[in-house]
Scaffold this active site. Structure first.
Site, PDB file in Angstrom:
ATOM      1  N   ARG A  15       0.832  -1.202   0.000  1.00 17.63           N
ATOM      2  CA  ARG A  15       0.000   0.000   0.000  1.00 17.63           C
ATOM      3  C   ARG A  15       0.872   1.259   0.000  1.00 17.63           C
ATOM      4  O   ARG A  15       2.066   1.208   0.251  1.00 17.63           O
ATOM      5  CB  ARG A  15      -0.906   0.008   1.232  1.00 17.63           C
ATOM      6  N   LYS A  75       1.740   1.816   7.494  1.00 12.43           N
ATOM      7  CA  LYS A  75       2.058   1.061   8.708  1.00 12.43           C
ATOM      8  C   LYS A  75       2.989   1.869   9.611  1.00 12.43           C
ATOM      9  O   LYS A  75       3.521   2.899   9.232  1.00 12.43           O
ATOM     10  CB  LYS A  75       2.686  -0.287   8.352  1.00 12.43           C
ATOM     11  N   TYR A  94      -1.044   4.549  10.746  1.00 10.31           N
ATOM     12  CA  TYR A  94      -1.480   3.552  11.726  1.00 10.31           C
ATOM     13  C   TYR A  94      -0.299   3.291  12.659  1.00 10.31           C
ATOM     14  O   TYR A  94       0.813   3.013  12.197  1.00 10.31           O
ATOM     15  CB  TYR A  94      -1.864   2.231  11.043  1.00 10.31           C
ATOM     16  N   HIS A  96      -0.837   1.611  16.232  1.00 13.51           N
ATOM     17  CA  HIS A  96      -1.098   0.411  17.052  1.00 13.51           C
ATOM     18  C   HIS A  96      -0.073   0.282  18.186  1.00 13.51           C
ATOM     19  O   HIS A  96       0.530  -0.773  18.394  1.00 13.51           O
ATOM     20  CB  HIS A  96      -1.104  -0.851  16.172  1.00 13.51           C
ATOM     21  N   GLU A 118      -5.854   4.980  13.708  1.00  6.10           N
ATOM     22  CA  GLU A 118      -6.837   4.070  14.313  1.00  6.10           C
ATOM     23  C   GLU A 118      -7.529   4.630  15.548  1.00  6.10           C
ATOM     24  O   GLU A 118      -8.502   4.043  16.032  1.00  6.10           O
ATOM     25  CB  GLU A 118      -6.207   2.707  14.634  1.00  6.10           C
ATOM     26  N   ASP A 270      -2.718  -6.951  15.065  1.00  5.60           N
ATOM     27  CA  ASP A 270      -1.918  -5.733  15.169  1.00  5.60           C
ATOM     28  C   ASP A 270      -2.185  -4.969  16.458  1.00  5.60           C
ATOM     29  O   ASP A 270      -1.494  -4.014  16.780  1.00  5.60           O
ATOM     30  CB  ASP A 270      -2.075  -4.824  13.933  1.00  5.60           C
TER      31      ASP A 270
END
Length: 370
Positions: A15, A75, A94, A96, A118, A270
């Site tokens: 991505r 990511k 993101y 996490h 997120e 994740d």
């Protein structure tokens, strides 16, 4: 503002955080967009398309980190990038963090402004930047579960939809949110017998109204889970506690009662995973077996369908990225509680309670910085 679009370096991650069309919108708002060379190639977006949109192609991530006021990823930053993040720089991706103490400490040390896709949250509790990837991951979970039920993949040879005269497979989906609903829709469409578990009665009523007749919404409890995992061919872990570590709901003891060759798909991996035996895997090496049960625990599932995922992600993230670039992070957070909730780490302080609690680290309310 100078906005940097980085090439993803996580294993098998194709991505990109912004399409050429998104870059064009950012440039029309008066900003400069730097795109790392070949950043969009895995999603089918070539450098020429970014140049046509008005972006500048940059050879190295080092140059992007050095020049950009805001860097965007899909990511989380990896160890090779920790030392490149500058004090005061906006990192928008993101993150996490509740599942990664090393990354959390690195971002605290960087003194950057780290905003997580997120945890941006609307007043109704929905997570607008997690939703599109949750939709992709939920649908993919059933595709992967069906594949790994095949005997050549280590499963016990059940076709989820069955055929006339033969029972269909049984799918248990734990969690009735976006991931769970999309997983259940896909499984129902294949013709499986589907149980979807949640602890919110209003959500169960809603699911009961919208789902087809082969879907059975049930109140989640340890007893119900113990019973259903024994019957299941595929179990999908789709439980999310926003910004916090996922609860471990399927224990090792439960695993021992499951059918040999059944499949667990942990979409919550994740955030730490919701099966006791889960650990993150990659698209290159996606599964492992514990107690004769196949575990699929790929932490970036949507990366395998990069074109769809990139378009869906840019649709969701672009308005927020433009707001951050137009106003700066502080004014954007003052004007938008949604964006303020995205703040995970600011100037060396953890500003998201779930992350601080995960590692027993100090928490500071984001309002201190606004």
């Amino acid at each position: 503002m100078i906005v940097g679009i980085l090439k993803e370096i996580k294993s098998e991650e194709n991505r990109v955080s912004m399409t050429p069309a998104g870059a064009e919108v950012m440039i029309h708002n008066g900003h400069t967009v730097l795109v790392e060379k070949n950043a969009g190639q895995g999603s089918g977006f070539l450098d020429e398309a970014y140049i046509k949109a008005g972006a500048e192609i940059v050879e190295t991530p080092q140059e992007i980190f050095a020049r950009a006021d805001m860097v965007m990823h899909v990511k989380e930053p990896l160890p090779s990038e920790y030392g490149l993040i500058r004090e005061g720089q906006i990192v928008f991706t993101y993150l996490h963090l509740a599942a990664d103490e090393t990354l959390t400490k690195a971002l605290v040390d960087s003194k950057a402004v780290c905003i997580a896709y997120e945890t941006i949250q609307k007043p109704d509790g929905s997570l607008p930047l997690l939703t599109p990837m949750s939709e992709v991951a939920g649908r993919m979970a059933i595709q992967q579960g069906a594949k790994y039920l095949e005997m050549t993949q280590g499963g016990h040879g059940v076709l989820l939809g069955g055929v006339p005269g033969v029972d269909p497979g049984t799918v248990v989906v734990i969690g009735g949110g976006v991931v769970g609903t999309n997983a259940a829709k896909m499984a129902c469409g294949l013709g499986a017998k589907v149980y979807i578990l949640d602890m919110n009665l209003d959500r169960l009523r809603y699911l009961s109204d919208i789902m087809p007749a082969n879907c059975f919404p049930l109140m989640s409890s340890p007893a119900t889970l113990r019973k259903l995992v024994r019957e299941a061919d595929v179990v999908v872990g789709a439980v999310l506690v926003a910004g916090a570590k996922a609860p471990r709901l399927v224990t090792r003891e439960m695993l021992k009662t499951m059918k040999r060759g059944s499949v667990l798909v942990d979409v919550a991996i994740d955030q730490g995973g919701c099966f006791e035996t889960s650990h993150p895997t990659t698209h290159k090496d996606p599964i492992f077996v514990v107690d004769d049960v196949v575990h699929y625990c790929v932490a970036n599932m949507p990366g395998a369908v990069a074109k769809t995922s990139t378009l869906a992600l840019t649709n969701a993230t672009l308005p927020y990225a433009v707001t951050l670039a137009n106003k700066g992070w502080k004014k954007a957070m003052q004007d938008s509680h949604e964006i303020a909730l995205g703040a995970n780490v600011i100037a060396g302080e953890i500003t998201y309670k779930g992350v601080a609690e995960a590692f027993d680290m100090p928490y500071v309310d984001v309002e201190k910085f606004l």
